[in-house]
Design an enzyme around this catalytic site. Sequence first.
Site, PDB file in Angstrom:
ATOM      1  N   SER A   6      36.234  43.500  37.217  1.00 46.40           N
ATOM      2  CA  SER A   6      36.295  42.204  36.522  1.00 46.40           C
ATOM      3  C   SER A   6      34.977  41.491  36.767  1.00 46.40           C
ATOM      4  O   SER A   6      34.296  41.745  37.780  1.00 46.40           O
ATOM      5  CB  SER A   6      37.435  41.388  37.125  1.00 46.40           C
ATOM      6  OG  SER A   6      37.252  40.005  36.876  1.00 46.40           O
TER       7      SER A   6
ATOM      8  N   TYR B 239      41.658  37.576  44.036  1.00 45.33           N
ATOM      9  CA  TYR B 239      41.341  38.514  42.944  1.00 45.33           C
ATOM     10  C   TYR B 239      39.857  38.897  42.990  1.00 45.33           C
ATOM     11  O   TYR B 239      39.505  40.081  42.918  1.00 45.33           O
ATOM     12  CB  TYR B 239      41.709  37.849  41.616  1.00 45.33           C
ATOM     13  CG  TYR B 239      41.494  38.708  40.391  1.00 45.33           C
ATOM     14  CD1 TYR B 239      42.408  39.712  40.055  1.00 45.33           C
ATOM     15  CD2 TYR B 239      40.395  38.510  39.553  1.00 45.33           C
ATOM     16  CE1 TYR B 239      42.221  40.492  38.919  1.00 45.33           C
ATOM     17  CE2 TYR B 239      40.204  39.278  38.413  1.00 45.33           C
ATOM     18  CZ  TYR B 239      41.121  40.273  38.100  1.00 45.33           C
ATOM     19  OH  TYR B 239      40.936  41.040  36.972  1.00 45.33           O
TER      20      TYR B 239
HETATM   21  P1  NAP Z   1      48.586  43.686  32.858  1.00 41.39           P
HETATM   22  O1  NAP Z   1      48.954  43.682  31.411  1.00 41.39           O
HETATM   23  O2  NAP Z   1      49.160  42.658  33.753  1.00 41.39           O
HETATM   24  O3  NAP Z   1      48.910  45.143  33.417  1.00 41.39           O
HETATM   25  C1  NAP Z   1      48.785  45.414  34.793  1.00 41.39           C
HETATM   26  C2  NAP Z   1      49.342  46.801  35.066  1.00 41.39           C
HETATM   27  O4  NAP Z   1      49.290  47.022  36.502  1.00 41.39           O
HETATM   28  C3  NAP Z   1      50.787  46.957  34.627  1.00 41.39           C
HETATM   29  O5  NAP Z   1      50.987  48.219  34.030  1.00 41.39           O
HETATM   30  C4  NAP Z   1      51.549  46.862  35.947  1.00 41.39           C
HETATM   31  O6  NAP Z   1      52.729  47.650  35.867  1.00 41.39           O
HETATM   32  C5  NAP Z   1      50.549  47.507  36.929  1.00 41.39           C
HETATM   33  N1  NAP Z   1      50.860  47.095  38.312  1.00 41.39           N
HETATM   34  C6  NAP Z   1      50.792  45.846  38.836  1.00 41.39           C
HETATM   35  N2  NAP Z   1      51.262  45.858  40.101  1.00 41.39           N
HETATM   36  C7  NAP Z   1      51.618  47.137  40.384  1.00 41.39           C
HETATM   37  C8  NAP Z   1      52.175  47.779  41.514  1.00 41.39           C
HETATM   38  N3  NAP Z   1      52.505  47.107  42.636  1.00 41.39           N
HETATM   39  N4  NAP Z   1      52.414  49.112  41.454  1.00 41.39           N
HETATM   40  C9  NAP Z   1      52.127  49.807  40.331  1.00 41.39           C
HETATM   41  N5  NAP Z   1      51.594  49.254  39.223  1.00 41.39           N
HETATM   42  C10 NAP Z   1      51.357  47.939  39.243  1.00 41.39           C
HETATM   43  O7  NAP Z   1      47.011  43.585  33.030  1.00 41.39           O
HETATM   44  P2  NAP Z   1      45.745  44.102  32.186  1.00 41.39           P
HETATM   45  O8  NAP Z   1      45.096  42.904  31.641  1.00 41.39           O
HETATM   46  O9  NAP Z   1      46.099  45.243  31.317  1.00 41.39           O
HETATM   47  O10 NAP Z   1      44.834  44.577  33.405  1.00 41.39           O
HETATM   48  C11 NAP Z   1      44.400  45.906  33.610  1.00 41.39           C
HETATM   49  C12 NAP Z   1      43.178  45.880  34.509  1.00 41.39           C
HETATM   50  O11 NAP Z   1      42.107  45.184  33.852  1.00 41.39           O
HETATM   51  C13 NAP Z   1      43.411  45.133  35.835  1.00 41.39           C
HETATM   52  O12 NAP Z   1      42.792  45.836  36.886  1.00 41.39           O
HETATM   53  C14 NAP Z   1      42.737  43.794  35.605  1.00 41.39           C
HETATM   54  O13 NAP Z   1      42.320  43.210  36.818  1.00 41.39           O
HETATM   55  C15 NAP Z   1      41.567  44.194  34.718  1.00 41.39           C
HETATM   56  N6  NAP Z   1      40.999  43.108  33.907  1.00 41.39           N
HETATM   57  C16 NAP Z   1      41.697  42.559  32.886  1.00 41.39           C
HETATM   58  C17 NAP Z   1      41.118  41.558  32.121  1.00 41.39           C
HETATM   59  C18 NAP Z   1      41.834  40.909  30.957  1.00 41.39           C
HETATM   60  O14 NAP Z   1      41.289  39.964  30.353  1.00 41.39           O
HETATM   61  N7  NAP Z   1      43.020  41.355  30.605  1.00 41.39           N
HETATM   62  C19 NAP Z   1      39.803  41.107  32.398  1.00 41.39           C
HETATM   63  C20 NAP Z   1      39.107  41.691  33.467  1.00 41.39           C
HETATM   64  C21 NAP Z   1      39.716  42.693  34.192  1.00 41.39           C
HETATM   65  P3  NAP Z   1      54.179  47.245  36.461  1.00 41.39           P
HETATM   66  O15 NAP Z   1      54.281  45.751  36.444  1.00 41.39           O
HETATM   67  O16 NAP Z   1      55.093  47.960  35.534  1.00 41.39           O
HETATM   68  O17 NAP Z   1      54.169  47.820  37.844  1.00 41.39           O
END
Ligand code: NAP
Length: 238
Positions: A144, A157
Site C-alpha cells: 500500500s 496498517y
Molecule cells: P478486502 O476486500 O477487504 O479483502 C481482503 C481479503 O483478505 C478477503 O478475502 C479476506 O477474506 C482476507 N482476509 C482478511 N483477514 C483474513 C484472515 N485472518 N485470514 C485469511 N484471510 C483473511 O480488501 P482488498 O481491498 O481486496 O485488499 C486486498 C489487498 O490490497 C490488501 O492487502 C490491502 O491492504 C491491499 N490494498 C488495497 C487497496 C484498496 O484501495 N482496496 C489499496 C492499497 C492496498 P475473509 O474475510 O474471507 O477471511
Amino acid sequence: MTKPLENRLALVTGASRGIGAHTALALAGAGAHVILTARTEGGLSEVEEKIHQAGGTATIAPLDLMNGEHIDQLAQHIANRWGKLDILVLNAGQLGPLSPLSHIPPKDWEKVIGVNLTAPYRLIRGFDALLRQSDKGRVIGISSGAATDPRAYWGPYAASKAGLEALLDSYAEEVANITNVRVAVVNPGGTRTAMRKSAFPSEDPESLKGPDVVAQALLNLLVEDFETKRRLSLPKKV
Ligand code: NAP
C-alpha cells in the site's frame, strides 16, 4: 492454443472477495490451477464456481491466516499433492481501526500485524521449499502507499505494510542468484473493494478503478515476468 500460465500452480490469499478474488479469476483464466484461500468458505466457493464456469480449475482451502500451524498444514498438503508452487500472491489484508495509536486496542494491533506481516512470513517459511521446486517461482506481495507514506491514524496498517515490503526485499535478497525465485511488491492504489469502502465511506466508488484492473496488472506482471525486487504502483483510476 496454449495459455500463458498453463501447468502453473498458484496460491492466492484473500481470494474470497476484492482484489484477491479477481486475481484468482485472472490467473485461472490464463491457465493456472489456483488454490484460493481466505476464511469465508462461501466467498471462496463462489469464486471457484466462476473459475469453473469460465473453463478453469481451482481448489479452495478455507483458512484463518492468524493460525500459523494451519498455514504449515496447507503447505504440507500442497507438497504432498503437487510437490511445487509456481506463484504465491500475498494479498490478504486487514485495515484495522483508523485511530490514534494510543486508542488502538492490542487485539486490533495483533490482528493487523498478524494478517499483513506475520502471515506472509509464515507463508514464505512454509512455501519456500515448494517455490524453489518450481523452474520459475514467483512471489507477489500486495502492499500500500501507506508503507512509504505513513499518515495519521493509519499506524498499524502502515507499519504492517512497511514491514511486509522489508520482509519481501529480505527474502528476495536471500533467494537471488541461488534459486529461480523472484519477488515483486505491488501497491494497487485506491481500488473499489470492501476495504476501501471502510477506509473512505463517503467516497464515490465509481471514482475508483475496479479490482479486475489490479488483477489484470498482476497477470501482466507474471506473464511478462519481472526482475526481483520489482515495484509496481497503480493509480486510483486506470
Ligand atoms: P478486502 O476486500 O477487504 O479483502 C481482503 C481479503 O483478505 C478477503 O478475502 C479476506 O477474506 C482476507 N482476509 C482478511 N483477514 C483474513 C484472515 N485472518 N485470514 C485469511 N484471510 C483473511 O480488501 P482488498 O481491498 O481486496 O485488499 C486486498 C489487498 O490490497 C490488501 O492487502 C490491502 O491492504 C491491499 N490494498 C488495497 C487497496 C484498496 O484501495 N482496496 C489499496 C492499497 C492496498 P475473509 O474475510 O474471507 O477471511
